[in-house]
Design a protein around this motif. Structure first.
Motif, mmCIF file in Angstrom:
data_model
loop_
_atom_site.group_PDB
_atom_site.id
_atom_site.type_symbol
_atom_site.label_atom_id
_atom_site.label_comp_id
_atom_site.label_asym_id
_atom_site.label_seq_id
_atom_site.Cartn_x
_atom_site.Cartn_y
_atom_site.Cartn_z
ATOM 1 N N GLN A 80 -2.417 1.348 -26.268
ATOM 2 C CA GLN A 80 -1.858 2.691 -26.504
ATOM 3 C C GLN A 80 -2.920 3.765 -26.296
ATOM 4 O O GLN A 80 -2.676 4.804 -25.703
ATOM 5 C CB GLN A 80 -1.296 2.793 -27.922
ATOM 6 C CG GLN A 80 -0.005 2.012 -28.106
ATOM 7 C CD GLN A 80 0.325 1.754 -29.580
ATOM 8 O OE1 GLN A 80 -0.334 2.288 -30.480
ATOM 9 N NE2 GLN A 80 1.329 0.940 -29.832
ATOM 10 N N VAL A 81 -4.130 3.493 -26.790
ATOM 11 C CA VAL A 81 -5.204 4.490 -26.694
ATOM 12 C C VAL A 81 -5.595 4.714 -25.230
ATOM 13 O O VAL A 81 -5.758 5.856 -24.797
ATOM 14 C CB VAL A 81 -6.433 4.057 -27.543
ATOM 15 C CG1 VAL A 81 -7.651 4.921 -27.235
ATOM 16 C CG2 VAL A 81 -6.099 4.115 -29.032
ATOM 17 N N VAL A 82 -5.725 3.638 -24.452
ATOM 18 C CA VAL A 82 -6.197 3.808 -23.062
ATOM 19 C C VAL A 82 -5.046 4.124 -22.102
ATOM 20 O O VAL A 82 -5.290 4.536 -20.974
ATOM 21 C CB VAL A 82 -7.010 2.586 -22.554
ATOM 22 C CG1 VAL A 82 -8.123 2.228 -23.529
ATOM 23 C CG2 VAL A 82 -6.137 1.364 -22.298
ATOM 24 N N GLY A 83 -3.795 3.905 -22.569
ATOM 25 C CA GLY A 83 -2.643 4.271 -21.755
ATOM 26 C C GLY A 83 -2.324 3.299 -20.634
ATOM 27 O O GLY A 83 -1.703 3.680 -19.644
ATOM 28 N N ARG A 84 -2.775 2.069 -20.744
ATOM 29 C CA ARG A 84 -2.387 1.053 -19.743
ATOM 30 C C ARG A 84 -2.501 -0.328 -20.362
ATOM 31 O O ARG A 84 -3.103 -0.483 -21.429
ATOM 32 C CB ARG A 84 -3.253 1.149 -18.491
ATOM 33 C CG ARG A 84 -4.751 1.093 -18.741
ATOM 34 C CD ARG A 84 -5.510 1.292 -17.419
ATOM 35 N NE ARG A 84 -6.947 1.292 -17.627
ATOM 36 C CZ ARG A 84 -7.685 2.373 -17.803
ATOM 37 N NH1 ARG A 84 -7.112 3.569 -17.828
ATOM 38 N NH2 ARG A 84 -8.985 2.290 -17.968
ATOM 39 N N SER A 85 -1.925 -1.326 -19.669
ATOM 40 C CA SER A 85 -1.996 -2.668 -20.244
ATOM 41 C C SER A 85 -3.368 -3.286 -19.936
ATOM 42 O O SER A 85 -4.015 -2.941 -18.934
ATOM 43 C CB SER A 85 -0.855 -3.533 -19.747
ATOM 44 O OG SER A 85 -0.996 -3.731 -18.380
ATOM 45 N N ILE A 86 -3.790 -4.174 -20.827
ATOM 46 C CA ILE A 86 -5.122 -4.771 -20.726
ATOM 47 C C ILE A 86 -4.935 -6.266 -20.481
ATOM 48 O O ILE A 86 -4.231 -6.935 -21.253
ATOM 49 C CB ILE A 86 -5.917 -4.504 -22.031
ATOM 50 C CG1 ILE A 86 -6.114 -2.991 -22.228
ATOM 51 C CG2 ILE A 86 -7.264 -5.237 -22.015
ATOM 52 C CD1 ILE A 86 -6.726 -2.582 -23.563
ATOM 53 N N PRO A 87 -5.540 -6.819 -19.408
ATOM 54 C CA PRO A 87 -5.363 -8.248 -19.119
ATOM 55 C C PRO A 87 -5.848 -9.116 -20.286
ATOM 56 O O PRO A 87 -6.952 -8.919 -20.793
ATOM 57 C CB PRO A 87 -6.245 -8.481 -17.879
ATOM 58 C CG PRO A 87 -6.585 -7.129 -17.346
ATOM 59 C CD PRO A 87 -6.418 -6.144 -18.461
ATOM 60 N N GLN A 88 -4.999 -10.034 -20.708
ATOM 61 C CA GLN A 88 -5.341 -10.869 -21.870
ATOM 62 C C GLN A 88 -4.888 -12.287 -21.633
ATOM 63 O O GLN A 88 -3.968 -12.518 -20.856
ATOM 64 C CB GLN A 88 -4.697 -10.308 -23.127
ATOM 65 C CG GLN A 88 -3.207 -10.068 -22.986
ATOM 66 C CD GLN A 88 -2.691 -9.103 -24.048
ATOM 67 O OE1 GLN A 88 -2.352 -9.520 -25.130
ATOM 68 N NE2 GLN A 88 -2.638 -7.835 -23.718
ATOM 69 N N GLU A 89 -5.558 -13.229 -22.319
ATOM 70 C CA GLU A 89 -5.128 -14.618 -22.172
ATOM 71 C C GLU A 89 -5.378 -15.359 -23.477
ATOM 72 O O GLU A 89 -6.348 -15.083 -24.191
ATOM 73 C CB GLU A 89 -5.837 -15.220 -20.945
ATOM 74 C CG GLU A 89 -6.833 -16.246 -21.141
ATOM 75 C CD GLU A 89 -7.653 -16.551 -19.859
ATOM 76 O OE1 GLU A 89 -7.374 -16.059 -18.753
ATOM 77 O OE2 GLU A 89 -8.618 -17.297 -20.029
ATOM 78 N N GLU A 90 -4.460 -16.289 -23.774
ATOM 79 C CA GLU A 90 -4.596 -17.049 -25.017
ATOM 80 C C GLU A 90 -5.632 -18.143 -24.827
ATOM 81 O O GLU A 90 -5.720 -18.750 -23.762
ATOM 82 C CB GLU A 90 -3.239 -17.628 -25.415
ATOM 83 C CG GLU A 90 -2.239 -16.506 -25.689
ATOM 84 C CD GLU A 90 -0.923 -16.992 -26.265
ATOM 85 O OE1 GLU A 90 -0.733 -18.213 -26.419
ATOM 86 O OE2 GLU A 90 -0.076 -16.128 -26.573
ATOM 87 N N ALA A 91 -6.453 -18.371 -25.849
ATOM 88 C CA ALA A 91 -7.528 -19.357 -25.750
ATOM 89 C C ALA A 91 -7.609 -20.097 -27.088
ATOM 90 O O ALA A 91 -7.037 -19.656 -28.089
ATOM 91 C CB ALA A 91 -8.848 -18.644 -25.445
ATOM 92 N N PRO A 92 -8.326 -21.242 -27.123
ATOM 93 C CA PRO A 92 -8.445 -21.969 -28.390
ATOM 94 C C PRO A 92 -9.182 -21.142 -29.449
ATOM 95 O O PRO A 92 -9.878 -20.185 -29.110
ATOM 96 C CB PRO A 92 -9.276 -23.207 -28.016
ATOM 97 C CG PRO A 92 -9.288 -23.264 -26.531
ATOM 98 C CD PRO A 92 -9.003 -21.903 -26.012
ATOM 99 N N ARG A 93 -9.060 -21.573 -30.695
ATOM 100 C CA ARG A 93 -9.791 -20.918 -31.786
ATOM 101 C C ARG A 93 -11.290 -20.960 -31.527
ATOM 102 O O ARG A 93 -11.784 -21.925 -30.943
ATOM 103 C CB ARG A 93 -9.547 -21.657 -33.105
ATOM 104 C CG ARG A 93 -8.147 -21.537 -33.623
ATOM 105 C CD ARG A 93 -8.073 -22.245 -34.967
ATOM 106 N NE ARG A 93 -6.721 -22.214 -35.505
ATOM 107 C CZ ARG A 93 -6.417 -22.465 -36.775
ATOM 108 N NH1 ARG A 93 -7.369 -22.809 -37.631
ATOM 109 N NH2 ARG A 93 -5.174 -22.404 -37.202
ATOM 110 N N ARG A 94 -12.010 -19.962 -32.001
ATOM 111 C CA ARG A 94 -13.465 -19.980 -31.965
ATOM 112 C C ARG A 94 -13.927 -20.688 -33.238
ATOM 113 O O ARG A 94 -13.444 -20.363 -34.327
ATOM 114 C CB ARG A 94 -13.966 -18.531 -31.928
ATOM 115 C CG ARG A 94 -15.397 -18.351 -31.551
ATOM 116 C CD ARG A 94 -15.750 -16.875 -31.340
ATOM 117 N NE ARG A 94 -15.581 -16.081 -32.558
ATOM 118 C CZ ARG A 94 -15.893 -14.791 -32.649
ATOM 119 N NH1 ARG A 94 -16.373 -14.137 -31.594
ATOM 120 N NH2 ARG A 94 -15.717 -14.135 -33.774
#
Ligand code: UFG
Length: 329
Positions: A266-280
């Motif tokens: 919302q702040v940057v006004g565009r979608s941000i590439p993201q991916e699900e990964a195992p727990r750290r």
């Protein structure tokens, strides 16, 4: 005069700025291993190592120091698990050298950057200061060890101190002059924003199977300028005669990793590439502070409590300083 050790680092530099705004005289000591000279906006600056008694003796005999604010430490949880020796050397042995020098030069007050990591896996949230301290990583253990040393240095030598247990420090100077610049960066909010800028390909969500409403881990993000203000209030409390103690610093509000990414979008006004990964490894599901005591006893009132404001200030920094202070290759 106040001596800020680690004053060229992320939280220390915001504290130096706030102290100068309030009219305090400041001398910063930093070895610039992780700090940035450009982050020291004023006061005196000495490049040196706080684990070196010779440097401390020089500093403490040259300036009329009444209080040390101690920010200098290694803080990567993952690294503390593979190289605990390094953490003990800087965070504990270095701390001992500092306390001995303060004793010799009769400096009466210290404010210490402690951490929520001293609590370990929470038994309940929100976490209050009397929650058992059972760290699950060497980083948290070194912070706890130094807190204990401080207790006994008061009992035996009358050195009074306040340990401030930060939850997740975040955001940047609202004026846009200072911000977060770690090498390597491991913290969520800067990584999300660097991904928005295209400096990183994707933000990984570490763990989507936690027992939380959206399955991702929940943290209590607290603005770095609010942390700086708490240091000044803690120093003023010591001057009024407050006893040695520790306070939590957080907003008492928990946000999940997905909520952080969504708010950043919302702040940057565009979608941000993201991916699900195992727990750290070693990440608790939920860390949320009860900071009622700091509010009540120190009169601390965070000014930048909501997540959107925190991310807006961080975005202002990263979008105008995509390479941070640009002093590292
Ligand atoms: N996270 C991701 N992706 C990332 C980075 C982080 O999903 O690329 C998640 C983490 O798994 C965690 C949350 O975002 O659930 C916040 O992670 P941070 O690394 O920003 O901060 P931590 O919660 O790990 O902070 C901890 C302790 C602090 C301590 C700090 C030291 O809570 O007390 O590490 O750096 F000071």
């Amino acid at each position: 005069m106040i001596c800020v050790i680690g004053g060229a680092g992320y939280i220390g530099s915001h504290c130096v700025k706030r102290l100068l705004e309030r009219g305090y005289n400041v001398v910063t000591l930093d070895n610039l291993e992780a700090g940035h000279l450009a982050a020291v906006v004023g006061g005196e600056f000495i490049q040196g190592d706080y684990t070196d008694r010779w440097s401390l003796d020089g500093l403490f005999s040259s300036y009329p120091i009444e209080c040390v604010m101690h920010f200098a430490a290694y803080a990567s949880v993952a690294e503390s698990m593979t190289d605990p020796a390094r953490f003990y050397r800087l965070n504990v042995v270095g701390g001992y050298v500092l306390l001995e020098a303060m004793r010799a030069h009769r400096i009466p007050y210290l404010i210490f950057s402690s951490s929520a990591a001293t609590y370990g896996e929470p038994r309940q949230v929100p976490i209050a200061e009397d929650h058992p301290q059972e760290p699950t990583n060497a980083y948290g253990e070194t912070k706890r060890a130094f807190e204990q040393m401080l207790r006994w240095y008061d009992v035996a030598f009358g050195l009074r101190s306040i340990s401030l247990r930060y939850f997740n420090a975040a955001g940047a100077d609202p004026d846009g002059q200072l911000g977060e610049d770690h090498h390597p960066e491991t913290h969520l909010i800067p990584l999300v924003l660097l991904t928005a800028l295209g400096k990183r390909a994707v933000i990984k969500i570490f763990g989507t199977d936690y027992d939380t409403p959206d399955g991702t881990a929940i943290r209590d993000y607290i603005h770095v300028t609010d942390l700086a203000d708490a240091h000044i209030l803690a120093y003023e409390a010591l001057k009024r005669g407050a006893p040695t103690t520790a306070y939590n610093l957080g907003n008492g509000l928990g946000y999940s990793v997905r909520e952080v990414i969504r708010t950043a979008e919302q702040v940057v006004g565009r979608s941000i590439p993201q991916e699900e990964a195992p727990r750290r490894a070693g990440d608790p599901a939920r860390l949320v502070a009860s900071a009622e005591r700091a509010r009540r006893e120190l009169g601390w009132q965070p000014q930048y409590a909501d997540l959107r404001t925190i991310i807006e200030t961080a975005w202002r920094w990263h979008s105008t300083h995509p390479d941070g202070y640009a002093d590292r290759v």
